[in-house]
Design an enzyme around this catalytic site. Structure first.
Site, PDB file in Angstrom:
ATOM      1  N   ALA A  65       5.025 -63.532  13.378  1.00 12.22           N
ATOM      2  CA  ALA A  65       5.443 -62.982  12.184  1.00 12.22           C
ATOM      3  C   ALA A  65       4.699 -63.334  11.050  1.00 12.22           C
ATOM      4  O   ALA A  65       4.180 -64.456  11.198  1.00 12.22           O
ATOM      5  CB  ALA A  65       7.027 -63.362  11.993  1.00 12.22           C
ATOM      6  N   GLY A 108       6.063 -64.302  17.118  1.00 13.99           N
ATOM      7  CA  GLY A 108       6.369 -62.858  17.385  1.00 13.99           C
ATOM      8  C   GLY A 108       5.323 -62.074  18.012  1.00 13.99           C
ATOM      9  O   GLY A 108       5.736 -61.112  18.680  1.00 13.99           O
ATOM     10  N   GLU A 111       6.443 -62.586  21.436  1.00 12.93           N
ATOM     11  CA  GLU A 111       7.592 -61.673  21.752  1.00 12.93           C
ATOM     12  C   GLU A 111       7.528 -60.322  21.871  1.00 12.93           C
ATOM     13  O   GLU A 111       7.990 -59.492  22.666  1.00 12.93           O
ATOM     14  CB  GLU A 111       8.620 -62.163  20.417  1.00 12.93           C
ATOM     15  CG  GLU A 111       9.215 -63.742  20.838  1.00 12.93           C
ATOM     16  CD  GLU A 111       9.753 -64.389  19.464  1.00 12.93           C
ATOM     17  OE1 GLU A 111       9.188 -63.940  18.390  1.00 12.93           O
ATOM     18  OE2 GLU A 111      10.893 -64.636  19.530  1.00 12.93           O
ATOM     19  N   GLU A 131       6.893 -71.749  16.972  1.00 14.63           N
ATOM     20  CA  GLU A 131       8.149 -71.414  15.824  1.00 14.63           C
ATOM     21  C   GLU A 131       8.322 -73.143  15.421  1.00 14.63           C
ATOM     22  O   GLU A 131       8.748 -73.259  14.192  1.00 14.63           O
ATOM     23  CB  GLU A 131       9.050 -70.892  15.849  1.00 14.63           C
ATOM     24  CG  GLU A 131       8.736 -69.298  16.054  1.00 14.63           C
ATOM     25  CD  GLU A 131       8.283 -68.668  17.413  1.00 14.63           C
ATOM     26  OE1 GLU A 131       7.941 -69.304  18.213  1.00 14.63           O
ATOM     27  OE2 GLU A 131       8.169 -67.375  17.506  1.00 14.63           O
TER      28      GLU A 131
HETATM   29  C1  LIG Z   1       9.119 -63.748  14.857  1.00 18.18           C
HETATM   30  C2  LIG Z   1       9.560 -65.120  14.866  1.00 18.18           C
HETATM   31  C3  LIG Z   1      10.931 -64.939  14.223  1.00 18.18           C
HETATM   32  O1  LIG Z   1       9.793 -65.671  16.188  1.00 18.18           O
HETATM   33  C4  LIG Z   1       8.598 -65.914  13.930  1.00 18.18           C
HETATM   34  C5  LIG Z   1       7.374 -66.364  14.145  1.00 18.18           C
HETATM   35  O2  LIG Z   1       6.776 -65.398  14.669  1.00 18.18           O
HETATM   36  S1  LIG Z   1       6.567 -67.377  13.241  1.00 18.18           S
HETATM   37  C6  LIG Z   1       4.935 -67.368  13.270  1.00 18.18           C
HETATM   38  C7  LIG Z   1       4.484 -68.154  14.430  1.00 18.18           C
HETATM   39  N1  LIG Z   1       2.969 -67.943  14.555  1.00 18.18           N
HETATM   40  C8  LIG Z   1       2.445 -69.125  14.301  1.00 18.18           C
HETATM   41  O3  LIG Z   1       2.844 -70.015  13.825  1.00 18.18           O
HETATM   42  C9  LIG Z   1       0.964 -68.944  14.194  1.00 18.18           C
HETATM   43  C10 LIG Z   1       0.269 -69.241  12.733  1.00 18.18           C
HETATM   44  N2  LIG Z   1      -1.197 -69.155  13.129  1.00 18.18           N
HETATM   45  C11 LIG Z   1      -1.907 -70.007  13.485  1.00 18.18           C
HETATM   46  O4  LIG Z   1      -1.570 -71.255  13.861  1.00 18.18           O
HETATM   47  C12 LIG Z   1      -3.576 -70.057  13.207  1.00 18.18           C
HETATM   48  O5  LIG Z   1      -3.599 -68.961  12.470  1.00 18.18           O
HETATM   49  C13 LIG Z   1      -4.028 -69.594  14.692  1.00 18.18           C
HETATM   50  C14 LIG Z   1      -4.096 -70.759  15.625  1.00 18.18           C
HETATM   51  C15 LIG Z   1      -3.551 -68.457  15.264  1.00 18.18           C
HETATM   52  C16 LIG Z   1      -5.708 -69.231  14.565  1.00 18.18           C
HETATM   53  O6  LIG Z   1      -6.197 -70.195  13.687  1.00 18.18           O
HETATM   54  P1  LIG Z   1      -7.699 -69.905  12.819  1.00 18.18           P
HETATM   55  O7  LIG Z   1      -8.589 -69.291  14.273  1.00 18.18           O
HETATM   56  O8  LIG Z   1      -8.206 -71.389  12.425  1.00 18.18           O
HETATM   57  O9  LIG Z   1      -7.567 -68.765  12.042  1.00 18.18           O
HETATM   58  P2  LIG Z   1      -6.700 -69.283  10.491  1.00 18.18           P
HETATM   59  O10 LIG Z   1      -7.865 -69.369   9.542  1.00 18.18           O
HETATM   60  O11 LIG Z   1      -5.609 -69.975  10.586  1.00 18.18           O
HETATM   61  O12 LIG Z   1      -6.060 -67.554  10.290  1.00 18.18           O
HETATM   62  C17 LIG Z   1      -6.711 -66.689   9.531  1.00 18.18           C
HETATM   63  C18 LIG Z   1      -6.265 -65.836   8.548  1.00 18.18           C
HETATM   64  O13 LIG Z   1      -4.961 -65.441   9.175  1.00 18.18           O
HETATM   65  C19 LIG Z   1      -3.838 -65.963   8.551  1.00 18.18           C
HETATM   66  N3  LIG Z   1      -2.917 -65.858   9.576  1.00 18.18           N
HETATM   67  C20 LIG Z   1      -2.675 -66.363  10.567  1.00 18.18           C
HETATM   68  N4  LIG Z   1      -1.451 -66.321  11.166  1.00 18.18           N
HETATM   69  C21 LIG Z   1      -0.589 -65.997  10.474  1.00 18.18           C
HETATM   70  C22 LIG Z   1       0.789 -65.755  10.254  1.00 18.18           C
HETATM   71  N5  LIG Z   1       1.537 -66.059  11.383  1.00 18.18           N
HETATM   72  N6  LIG Z   1       1.443 -65.357   9.283  1.00 18.18           N
HETATM   73  C23 LIG Z   1       0.515 -64.866   8.178  1.00 18.18           C
HETATM   74  N7  LIG Z   1      -0.839 -65.083   7.921  1.00 18.18           N
HETATM   75  C24 LIG Z   1      -1.380 -65.711   9.351  1.00 18.18           C
HETATM   76  C25 LIG Z   1      -4.157 -67.063   7.979  1.00 18.18           C
HETATM   77  O14 LIG Z   1      -3.206 -67.679   7.131  1.00 18.18           O
HETATM   78  C26 LIG Z   1      -5.812 -66.828   7.575  1.00 18.18           C
HETATM   79  O15 LIG Z   1      -5.693 -66.220   6.240  1.00 18.18           O
HETATM   80  P3  LIG Z   1      -6.193 -66.806   4.937  1.00 18.18           P
HETATM   81  O16 LIG Z   1      -5.486 -68.064   4.625  1.00 18.18           O
HETATM   82  O17 LIG Z   1      -7.630 -67.107   5.351  1.00 18.18           O
HETATM   83  O18 LIG Z   1      -5.903 -65.645   3.882  1.00 18.18           O
END
Ligand SMILES: CC(C)(O)CC(=O)SCCNC(=O)CCNC(=O)[C@H](O)C(C)(C)COP(=O)(O)OP(=O)(O)OC[C@H]1O[C@@H](n2cnc3c(N)ncnc32)[C@H](O)[C@@H]1OP(=O)(O)O
Length: 257
Positions: A65, A108, A111, A131
Site C-alpha cells: 500500500a 499489499g 496480498e 507491515e
Molecule cells: C495493504 C496493507 C494494509 O497490508 C499495508 C501495506 O501494504 S503497508 C506497505 C508494506 N510495504 C512496505 O513496507 C515496503 C516499503 N518499501 C520498501 O521497503 C523499499 O522501497 C523496497 C525494499 C521495496 C525497495 O527498496 P529500494 O530498492 O531501496 O527502493 P526505494 O528507494 O526504497 O523506493 C523507490 C521509491 O519508491 C517509493 N516506495 C517504495 N515503496 C513504497 C510504498 N509502499 N509506499 C510509497 N512509496 C513507496 C520510495 O519511497 C521511493 O520513492 P522516493 O522516496 O524516491 O520518492
C-alpha cells in the site's frame, strides 16, 4: 475509460493489466486500486476475454500500500471509509486472474498477488509482509491467505519478522505455482492464460469457484458443493462436446455454453 496508474492491453482472449507507478515501485494508492477494480470488472463482463493477467515491472510487482498516502489516516477515517474493503474487488472476478510477479511483492503487493487465482513468479521475485516494521499488521488478507498458503509456522515467521522470501522459498512453501526466468515471465503467464482461454468457460468458472470454496468451508461442505456443480456441468453443451471429442479422437471446439 483512460487509466493513469495502470496500463491495459489484450492478447487474444487474455486481458493484461500492468501496474504503472514505477517511481513508487507500484505502491498501491487509492487511485490505482480504483482503476484496477474498474478494469477488472470491465474485462469480467467482456465475452471476448477469457482470463486476466496482472503484472508490475521487473523491479516490483507492487511494494505494498502507498505508505505516504496512508501515513496520516486516522482510525475513525479508515473505519468510516472501509479503506481496504475496496481491494476485495479482485476476489469477485469470475474469470481466472493470474499474478505475474517479478521483483518485490510486499505487504499489499503480496496480498494482491494472493487474491489472484495463481501466482507465476520470476526467479527474481521477493515476497513478504513487512507491515510489522511500520507498526501495523497486514490488512488486506495477508495473515489469512498467507497462512492458508504456506502454513502457520512460515506465516508467523514472515508476518512477525517482516522478512522477505525469495521465489524458490515461495515455491517450496506452496505460495507460487511456478517460477520462470525473469525474461520469460510475461510470455509464460500469457501462455497459461491462453491455454485456459481455450477451455470451456463454464467449466473454468466453476472450477475456480470450487477451489475457492475450499478456503471458506469444511471438507464435507466443500465436497458437497463440488458434487453439485460437477453434476450441473452435465447440462452444458461443452460437456457433450468435450467428451464427444475425446471419443471421436478430435480436438474439442468449446462454445462456452
Ligand atoms: C495493504 C496493507 C494494509 O497490508 C499495508 C501495506 O501494504 S503497508 C506497505 C508494506 N510495504 C512496505 O513496507 C515496503 C516499503 N518499501 C520498501 O521497503 C523499499 O522501497 C523496497 C525494499 C521495496 C525497495 O527498496 P529500494 O530498492 O531501496 O527502493 P526505494 O528507494 O526504497 O523506493 C523507490 C521509491 O519508491 C517509493 N516506495 C517504495 N515503496 C513504497 C510504498 N509502499 N509506499 C510509497 N512509496 C513507496 C520510495 O519511497 C521511493 O520513492 P522516493 O522516496 O524516491 O520518492
Amino acid at each position: 475509460m483512460a487509466f493513469e496508474m495502470i496500463l491495459t492491453e489484450t492478447h487474444g482472449r487474455t486481458a493484461l493489466i500492468r501496474l504503472n507507478r514505477p517511481q513508487a515501485l507500484n505502491a498501491l494508492c487509492d487511485g490505482l486500486m480504483a482503476e484496477m477494480a474498474e478494469a477488472l470488472a470491465g474485462f469480467d463482463r467482456d465475452d471476448n476475454i477469457a482470463a486476466i493477467v496482472i503484472t508490475g515491472s521487473e523491479k516490483a510487482f507492487a511494494a505494498g500500500a502507498d505508505i505516504k498516502e496512508m501515513k496520516d489516516r486516522t482510525f475513525p477515517g479508515v473505519l468510516a471509509e472501509d479503506f481496504i474493503g475496496k481491494w476485495e474487488a479482485v476476489t469477485t472476478i469470475r474469470k481466472p486472474v493470474i499474478a505475474a510477479v517479478s521483483g518485490f511483492a510486499l505487504g499489499g503487493g503480496c496480498e494482491l498477488a494472493m487474491m489472484c487465482d495463481m501466482i507465476i513468479a520470476s526467479d527474481t521475485a521477493k515476497f513478504g509482509q513487512p507491515e510489522i516494521n511500520l507498526g501495523i499488521i497486514p490488512g488486506a488478507g495477508g495473515t489469512q491467505r498467507l497462512t492458508r498458503a504456506v502454513g502457520k509456522s512460515k506465516a508467523m515467521d514472515l508476518v512477525l519478522t517482516g522478512r522477505m522470501m525469495d521465489a524458490q522459498e515461495a515455491e517450496r512453501a506452496g505460495l507460487v505455482a511456478r517460477i520462470v526466468p525473469a525474461a520469460d515471465l510475461l510470455a509464460e503467464a500469457l501462455k497459461v492464460a491462453e491455454k485456459i482461454g481455450q477451455l470451456s468457460g463454464p467449466s473454468v468458472a466453476t472450477a475456480k469457484q470450487a477451489v475457492n470454496v475450499a478456503f471458506e468451508t469444511t471438507l464435507r461442505e466443500g465436497v458437497r458443493f463440488e458434487r453439485g456443480v460437477f453434476y450441473a456441468l452435465f447440462a452444458t453443451e461443452d460437456q457433450k462436446e468435450g467428451m464427444g471429442a475425446f471419443a471421436e479422437k478430435r480436438k474439442p471446439a468449446f462454445r462456452n455454453r
